[in-house]
Scaffold this motif. Sequence first.
Motif, PDB file in Angstrom:
ATOM      1  N   SER A  18       0.752  -1.214  -0.124  1.00 39.53           N
ATOM      2  CA  SER A  18      -0.068  -0.036  -0.008  1.00 39.53           C
ATOM      3  C   SER A  18       0.822   1.277   0.011  1.00 39.53           C
ATOM      4  N   PRO A  19       1.881   1.446   0.743  1.00 38.89           N
ATOM      5  CA  PRO A  19       2.744   2.540   0.728  1.00 38.89           C
ATOM      6  C   PRO A  19       3.144   2.774  -0.927  1.00 38.89           C
ATOM      7  N   TRP A  20       3.679   1.652  -1.300  1.00 39.27           N
ATOM      8  CA  TRP A  20       4.312   1.720  -2.856  1.00 39.27           C
ATOM      9  C   TRP A  20       3.131   2.218  -3.785  1.00 39.27           C
ATOM     10  N   VAL A  21       2.142   1.828  -3.652  1.00 31.83           N
ATOM     11  CA  VAL A  21       1.088   2.060  -4.551  1.00 31.83           C
ATOM     12  C   VAL A  21       0.746   3.686  -4.358  1.00 31.83           C
ATOM     13  N   ALA A  22       0.758   3.971  -2.955  1.00 27.83           N
ATOM     14  CA  ALA A  22       0.004   5.325  -2.884  1.00 27.83           C
ATOM     15  C   ALA A  22       1.275   6.310  -3.332  1.00 27.83           C
ATOM     16  N   ALA A  23       2.458   5.766  -3.609  1.00 21.96           N
ATOM     17  CA  ALA A  23       3.619   6.619  -4.082  1.00 21.96           C
ATOM     18  C   ALA A  23       3.657   6.493  -5.545  1.00 21.96           C
ATOM     19  N   GLY A  24       2.718   5.757  -6.088  1.00 20.44           N
ATOM     20  CA  GLY A  24       2.836   5.782  -7.764  1.00 20.44           C
ATOM     21  C   GLY A  24       3.184   4.250  -8.277  1.00 20.44           C
ATOM     22  N   TYR A  25       3.716   3.559  -7.569  1.00 20.39           N
ATOM     23  CA  TYR A  25       4.169   2.299  -7.940  1.00 20.39           C
ATOM     24  C   TYR A  25       3.031   1.024  -8.329  1.00 20.39           C
ATOM     25  N   ARG A  26       3.191   0.228  -9.185  1.00 21.68           N
ATOM     26  CA  ARG A  26       2.212  -0.611  -9.504  1.00 21.68           C
ATOM     27  C   ARG A  26       2.710  -2.020  -8.594  1.00 21.68           C
ATOM     28  N   ALA A  27       1.497  -2.653  -8.000  1.00 24.96           N
ATOM     29  CA  ALA A  27       1.706  -3.728  -7.352  1.00 24.96           C
ATOM     30  C   ALA A  27       1.062  -5.005  -7.935  1.00 24.96           C
ATOM     31  N   VAL A  28       1.799  -6.183  -7.584  1.00 20.38           N
ATOM     32  CA  VAL A  28       1.293  -7.595  -8.277  1.00 20.38           C
ATOM     33  C   VAL A  28       1.170  -8.216  -6.739  1.00 20.38           C
ATOM     34  N   LEU A  29       0.142  -8.768  -6.457  1.00 14.38           N
ATOM     35  CA  LEU A  29      -0.263  -9.476  -5.350  1.00 14.38           C
ATOM     36  C   LEU A  29      -0.665 -10.974  -5.795  1.00 14.38           C
ATOM     37  N   VAL A  30       0.029 -11.983  -5.099  1.00 15.81           N
ATOM     38  CA  VAL A  30      -0.195 -13.153  -5.633  1.00 15.81           C
ATOM     39  C   VAL A  30      -0.747 -13.930  -4.215  1.00 15.81           C
ATOM     40  N   ASP A  31      -1.900 -14.523  -4.415  1.00 17.90           N
ATOM     41  CA  ASP A  31      -2.226 -15.409  -3.242  1.00 17.90           C
ATOM     42  C   ASP A  31      -3.752 -15.986  -3.772  1.00 17.90           C
ATOM     43  N   PRO A  32      -3.847 -17.470  -3.665  1.00 15.04           N
ATOM     44  CA  PRO A  32      -5.115 -18.008  -3.943  1.00 15.04           C
ATOM     45  C   PRO A  32      -6.232 -17.443  -3.394  1.00 15.04           C
ATOM     46  N   GLN A  33      -6.238 -17.032  -2.172  1.00 19.33           N
ATOM     47  CA  GLN A  33      -7.341 -16.500  -1.624  1.00 19.33           C
ATOM     48  C   GLN A  33      -8.143 -15.214  -2.428  1.00 19.33           C
ATOM     49  N   HIS A  34      -7.331 -14.745  -3.415  1.00 21.74           N
ATOM     50  CA  HIS A  34      -7.677 -13.679  -3.887  1.00 21.74           C
ATOM     51  C   HIS A  34      -9.101 -14.015  -4.653  1.00 21.74           C
ATOM     52  N   GLY A  35      -9.354 -15.311  -4.852  1.00 17.00           N
ATOM     53  CA  GLY A  35     -10.552 -15.917  -5.496  1.00 17.00           C
ATOM     54  C   GLY A  35     -10.708 -15.895  -7.029  1.00 17.00           C
ATOM     55  N   VAL A  36     -10.236 -14.537  -7.569  1.00 20.96           N
ATOM     56  CA  VAL A  36     -10.406 -14.203  -8.773  1.00 20.96           C
ATOM     57  C   VAL A  36      -9.263 -13.530  -9.415  1.00 20.96           C
ATOM     58  N   ASP A  37      -8.690 -13.593 -10.479  1.00 23.46           N
ATOM     59  CA  ASP A  37      -7.840 -12.426 -10.873  1.00 23.46           C
ATOM     60  C   ASP A  37      -8.621 -11.134 -11.115  1.00 23.46           C
ATOM     61  N   SER A  38      -7.916  -9.781 -10.555  1.00 24.79           N
ATOM     62  CA  SER A  38      -8.411  -8.612 -11.069  1.00 24.79           C
ATOM     63  C   SER A  38      -7.389  -7.759 -11.112  1.00 24.79           C
ATOM     64  N   ASP A  39      -7.455  -6.679 -11.983  1.00 28.04           N
ATOM     65  CA  ASP A  39      -6.726  -5.665 -11.905  1.00 28.04           C
ATOM     66  C   ASP A  39      -7.261  -4.198 -12.134  1.00 28.04           C
ATOM     67  N   ASP A  40      -7.151  -3.402 -11.303  1.00 26.86           N
ATOM     68  CA  ASP A  40      -7.667  -1.924 -11.139  1.00 26.86           C
ATOM     69  C   ASP A  40      -6.866  -0.894 -11.754  1.00 26.86           C
ATOM     70  N   GLY A  41      -5.744  -1.464 -12.283  1.00 29.90           N
ATOM     71  CA  GLY A  41      -4.824  -0.523 -12.993  1.00 29.90           C
ATOM     72  C   GLY A  41      -3.720  -0.016 -12.117  1.00 29.90           C
ATOM     73  N   ARG A  42      -3.729   0.034 -10.892  1.00 25.40           N
ATOM     74  CA  ARG A  42      -2.512  -0.021 -10.054  1.00 25.40           C
ATOM     75  C   ARG A  42      -2.252  -1.316  -9.178  1.00 25.40           C
ATOM     76  N   VAL A  43      -2.974  -2.151  -9.061  1.00 19.67           N
ATOM     77  CA  VAL A  43      -2.794  -3.276  -8.316  1.00 19.67           C
ATOM     78  C   VAL A  43      -3.480  -4.438  -8.913  1.00 19.67           C
ATOM     79  N   LEU A  44      -2.683  -5.530  -9.216  1.00 25.90           N
ATOM     80  CA  LEU A  44      -2.856  -6.531 -10.014  1.00 25.90           C
ATOM     81  C   LEU A  44      -2.936  -7.844  -9.017  1.00 25.90           C
ATOM     82  N   ARG A  45      -4.088  -8.481  -8.766  1.00 28.03           N
ATOM     83  CA  ARG A  45      -4.352  -9.451  -7.905  1.00 28.03           C
ATOM     84  C   ARG A  45      -4.331 -10.701  -8.595  1.00 28.03           C
ATOM     85  N   LEU A  46      -3.683 -11.658  -8.404  1.00 24.22           N
ATOM     86  CA  LEU A  46      -3.668 -12.927  -9.068  1.00 24.22           C
ATOM     87  C   LEU A  46      -4.126 -13.917  -7.898  1.00 24.22           C
TER      88      LEU A  46
END
Length: 212
Positions: A18-46
């Motif tokens: 979250s601090p990286w995203v707030a500063a303008g970085y993109r984040a990729v989060l990997v965890d099966p518990q996300h349920g479905v892949d999603s991407d809001d442009g700043r955070v890609l959840r796999l």
Amino acid sequence: MSRDTVLCLCDLSGVMASPWVAAGYRAVLVDPQHGVDSDDGRVLRLAKTVEDAMPVIRDLITDGRIVFVASFPPCTDMAVSGARWFRSKHEADPLFQAKAVQVAEQCRTVGRLSGAPWFVENPISVLSNCFGKPQHIFEPWWFTGLCPDDNYRKSTCLWTGGGFRMPPKTVDYSLGDPDDRIHKAPPSSERANFRSKTPLGFATAVYREMSR
């Protein structure tokens, strides 16, 4: 390409990024518990395991885009706080700890290959038998100067590399003694996620240290 992406493995909450995203970085989060892949442009959840996410991770490494890797392999089968259940788990699956360590090793390998600073996090656990002594051990309350809500105890180990620097303590001593909420958390389906959630103060401190 520039190093513009923070990679968080076995990470459901996204607090570390979250601090990286707030500063303008993109984040990729990997965890099966996300349920479905999603991407809001700043955070890609796999919604994948580390192994299943390897094609995406490979491309990030090849393109030199990773600025930081934070990994939180599941501790349920490794933490010494759960040692009383190790015997029954072994009877059900003799390889239960080997499988847990394998995920941790996948995380460490990604960190080493990324060319960026990295850490693998776990509580006091049998992972020390495999990875050796952790480079750092911290408590959430050490960073209450950045997040007063983190005034609790939980000894947490970090195995690090790639130039990782442990941030200095920023304690708000006016908050009084840290509490024991982690160990006293009542049984529930979300207990493991509650106990493993990254403290925001630590996440903020790491971002500030690694981005300066």
